[in-house]
Design an enzyme around this catalytic site. Structure first.
Site: not given
Length: 885
Positions: A45, A53, A252, A390
């Site tokens: 933290h 903590d 792709k 592709e």
């Protein structure tokens, strides 16, 4: 256990922290029964000052302590721990930014998490913990990734009411080395210290940049060093395009996958295997330099042709000539200025990536953002196919990034069938052709190279020469394939070190590619990673959502795509799907897709014969386990599994696998780390908690299921005593007589017991204990029971472990009652003739007519449909050893 103080300090309208309720139903005693798995978490933290903590789950809330210097594994370090208000149970998963002006403003992320239990063994752990908490002295065992072993929280006397000490006990996990909590934090969560005040966020970091392209770098020395390559997340091939509201779709790219890390004034470009690409693609590295921010990007490098379309051959030539329109298409943001974003939903990462490109990366350079569309996957696929692309990649909008893992949350849909293959040799050329005739291709299955075809098409004269030059230094006298393939011309074998990509028409019945055409060499992929790909079933379209479940029925029969041809994709077993069984062609379907709960499981090579004598296939076995899953799972849940794999059926040797390969497994697979004293290392044991995992194991070749006698997290406390009756060259009637003698002993001790066939030649007798005693006690008790039974029938029984000393008797094996030992689970099939099953019995069935061969995978489903689970009362039986001990 009220959360009043927690809620009073926070304004949940402006803070992302969970509000929680006064009670968490998940942790109530009735809902969790005796299977309590108490969670702990340690969160780092960055508020006004950095602290840790430390939180323990007790009775539905998290008891919490602020530990300024952080927990330590060094017993000499006694850490101050200030007890704070209870936090809701959901807080264990919280990671985020508490905005400025709110209580605890700053960055919170998980530093460690896991399970814990009190040192004092008791039937009600939480009651014991509350008692110790009230007394000011908590003692417990942590089972986390960083924090392991015994710890204590001790309340300090004469100090503030909330002042405690967190102390590590000396055990096998403790270390005497000096402890530095900052160094213990993984590189992925190290954050800059110069902008912590008031809390910052990844989004703010992306927006709060200089209007200039090169912000000040006076703090760059505190940035990530650049070390720590992130393995790219991989997509699974699916059977066709689909449309869904909660998915996004992108191109792709036909190129090389590249992870880019930026830190200060340095840039690192990595291939998917971690090889440096900096010298290969200098323009990309130069374009990324000068952002003044720490980033980790994921994308694909391509070279565009004159029409603006990627061409892989151009990309390969670029590495030699440096000529061409080089572009790095980025589609994901993994880290931003020290913040690890991989747990963030994909769509949020995409939004942050938009901010990065708006403010940091020039729009006219070689680094570009991959565009995507939402919902309309089928429409986008048709567009890419028209453009002769592709394919597309479909990604769940809520998916997290899983480094190095292949996930069903990312799916690739190709416009034509393609397969990566390992080159194992080449044939002599014919006619006027030079260099070679065809490449001999294979993929890996269980560590061995399997033949899948040969290709001589797709080569230019230049590519023929280039591939030939690379193969010549690898020439070998040995055939690298498990089974020597037949060739139509003399062949020269080479070491399997080269990978190529081919396109083809379909998979043949024998598991070979039909009409494969060479595309290019792939030096960005390791040969051992190349497996036969088989497509999983695509997710249903949004319109099909809400239809009735198939009830476990097959939802596709052969991995066919929308064009009716056999598709290719990832083997769900993490290994390649074998083309042959025992040296014979298996033929038949390449895959079978089954529904298991909300999961889809692809079974590779379902028609492979596992029992040649009975002509029983892998599909028959899978169907058996699919039917029996509801009966089996209660005996498997939370128990580490020792995988006994027979991928080629019962006539070929199997092998054991304890350390599970998570790299190639789906992200939903669960494991438990177990430390081995003999090997001095941790192994990841698979947990079979649902039908999907059960079918996944069977697809790996697990004919039988072998669970531990104990469950996690209490692996030292077995749930039952097991007596294994193992005959050595003696009739089965003697086994029955021995079993009845054991039962007599247990009846006299007032211990309820249950009997089942082993599925082989013996019987198993179980005495349920409900996890009350450790293995030292249960093994001693089992020895006592075996000794008493042996005294009743000494002429037919033996306590000798050695086969040569048993003298044709029934061995009363009590040594199975040891941590890590296993027995075949109830209803488990066995890799033996007739496909016999380890079958729960009624004691009335244990008589002279009993024959284990009568119980097989063919008749057990009908038996349980008629009789139910004869061991149904097993889990409700609570024997006590108190009077015996």
């Amino acid at each position: 256990m009220s959360l009043t103080a927690y809620k009073k300090k926070r304004n949940f309208a402006g803070s992302p922290e969970p509000a929680g309720g006064d009670k968490t139903p998940r942790t109530s005693a009735k809902s969790r029964g005796n299977q309590k798995k108490l969670r702990f978490v340690t969160q780092r933290h960055h508020a006004t000052s950095l602290h840790y903590d430390f939180r323990l789950e007790i009775k539905g809330v998290l008891k919490s302590w602020a530990v300024p210097k952080g927990p330590s594994m060094n017993p000499a370090d006694k850490r101050l721990a200030m007890m704070v208000e209870d936090h809701p149970y959901d807080y264990k998963d919280f990671e985020g930014i508490i905005p400025a002006g709110h209580y605890g403003a700053g960055v919170v992320y998980k530093w460690d998490e896991g399970y814990y239990e009190p040192l004092e063994k008791t039937a009600d752990p939480e009651k014991e913990l509350l008692k110790e908490l009230k007394a000011g002295s908590l003692k417990f065992t942590l089972k986390g990734k960083k924090l392991k072993g015994e710890f204590a929280l001790v309340k300090m006397k004469g100090k503030q009411d909330n002042a405690w000490l967190l102390i590590k006990h000396k055990d096998r996990f403790s270390t005497g080395e000096p402890y530095d909590s900052e160094d213990a934090v993984p590189a992925r969560v190290k954050a800059k210290k110069n902008n912590r005040k008031g809390g910052n966020s990844p989004r703010a970091s992306a927006k709060q940049t200089s209007s200039k392209r090169t912000p000040s770098r006076k703090n760059s020395a505190k940035r990530n060093s650049g070390e720590g390559f992130v393995k790219p997340m991989l997509a699974t091939l699916t059977s066709g395009p689909f449309s869904r509201n909660d998915w996004l779709f992108e191109n792709k790219w036909d190129g090389y996958r590249v992870i880019a890390r930026l830190a200060g004034d340095k840039v690192w470009l990595y291939s998917r295997s971690g090889k440096s690409f900096n010298s290969d693609y200098v323009p990309v590295a130069e374009a990324l330099n000068g952002t003044g921010h720490d980033l980790v990007l994921d994308g694909e490098i391509v070279v565009l042709n004159g029409k603006g379309k990627p061409e892989f051959q151009l990309l390969q030539n670029y590495r030699k000539s440096g000529k061409g329109n080089l572009v790095y298409y980025v589609f994901d943001l993994l880290e931003l200025d020290g913040y690890d974003l991989k747990e963030m939903p994909l769509l949020q990462r995409k939004e942050l990536l938009d901010e990065v490109f708006k403010t940091l990366i020039p729009a006219d350079g070689p680094v570009r953002k991959t565009e995507y569309i939402l919902k309309e996957g089928e429409k986008y696929f048709r567009k890419i196919k028209r453009e002769k692309g592709e394919g597309i990649v479909a990604k769940s909008a809520g998916s997290r990034y899983l480094p190095g893992r292949r996930s069903d949350q990312w799916l690739k849909i190709k416009t034509q069938l393609q397969q990566e293959a390992v080159i194992g040799g080449f044939t002599e050329p014919r006619g006027s052709r030079k260099q070679f005739g065809a490449l001999i291709l294979g993929v890996y299955q269980e560590g061995q190279l399997e033949y899948i075809g040969h290709t001589g098409g797709g080569f230019s004269q230049a590519s023929l020469q280039a591939v030939h030059r690379k193969m010549l230094p690898l020439v070998s006298a040995e055939c690298p394939f498990r089974t020597r393939p037949k060739t139509n011309a003399p062949v020269t074998w080479i070491k399997p070190e080269l990978v190529c990509e081919v396109k083809f028409v379909e998979w043949t019945e024998s598991g070979n590619m039909r009409q494969p055409i060479f595309i290019a060499l792939r030096d960005d992929k390791a040969p051992e990673s190349i497996v036969h790909e088989e497509a999983i079933e695509k997710p249903g379209n949004e319109a099909a959502e809400g239809k009735a479940d198939t009830g476990g029925k097959s939802v596709s029969g052969g991995g066919k795509n929308s064009g009716g041809k056999s598709s290719s994709g990832k083997s769900s077993g993490g290994k390649s799907g074998g083309r042959k069984s025992g040296g014979r062609k298996s033929g038949g379907r390449k895959s079978l897709t089954l529904k298991a709960g909300n999961r889809t499981i692809t079974v590779t090579n379902p028609d492979k014969v596992y029992w040649p004598g009975e002509k029983i296939t892998k599909s028959d076995l899978v169907r058996y386990y699919q039917h029996m899953a509801p009966y089996m799972l209660p005996y498997l849940k939370e128990r580490p599994q020792s995988l006994h794999r027979h991928p080629d059926g019962i006539t070929r040797p199997g092998f054991y696998q304890k350390d599970f390969d998570l790299k190639n497994a789906p992200e939903w697979i669960r494991t438990v780390p177990v430390f081995s004293e003999s090997n001095k290392k941790e192994s990841d044991y698979l947990l079979c908690n649902n039908a999907a995992t059960l079918l996944y194991m069977v697809n790996l070749g697990c004919i039988e299921l072998n669970p531990w006698l104990s469950r996690q997290p209490r692996l030292d406390f077995p749930d039952y005593i097991a007596i294994d009756l193992d005959p050595e060259k003696i009739s089965f009637k003697a086994v029955v007589e021995t079993a009845l003698a054991v039962r007599e002993v247990l009846d006299e001790l007032k211990l309820a017991c249950f009997c089942k066939t082993s599925g082989a030649t013996g019987l198993h007798i179980y005495v349920p204990l409900n996890g009350r005693y450790d293995f030292e006690v249960t093994r001693a008790t089992a020895q006592f029971i075996a000794q008493r039974a042996h005294e009743r029938v000494p002429s037919i029984t033996s306590l000798e472990r050695s086969l040569s000393k048993r003298q044709k008797k029934v061995y009363l094996d009590y040594l199975q009652n040891t941590r890590g030992q296993t027995l075949a689970a109830p209803y488990s099939a066995r890799p033996r003739p007739h496909a016999t099953v380890s079958t729960p019995l009624d004691w009335d069935e244990v008589n002279d007519t009993l024959d284990p061969v009568h119980f097989t995978i063919h008749n057990i489903p009908e038996r349980v449909n008629e009789k139910g689970d004869l061991w149904e009362t097993f889990r409700k039986t609570k024997n006590s050893l108190k009077s015996l001990l």
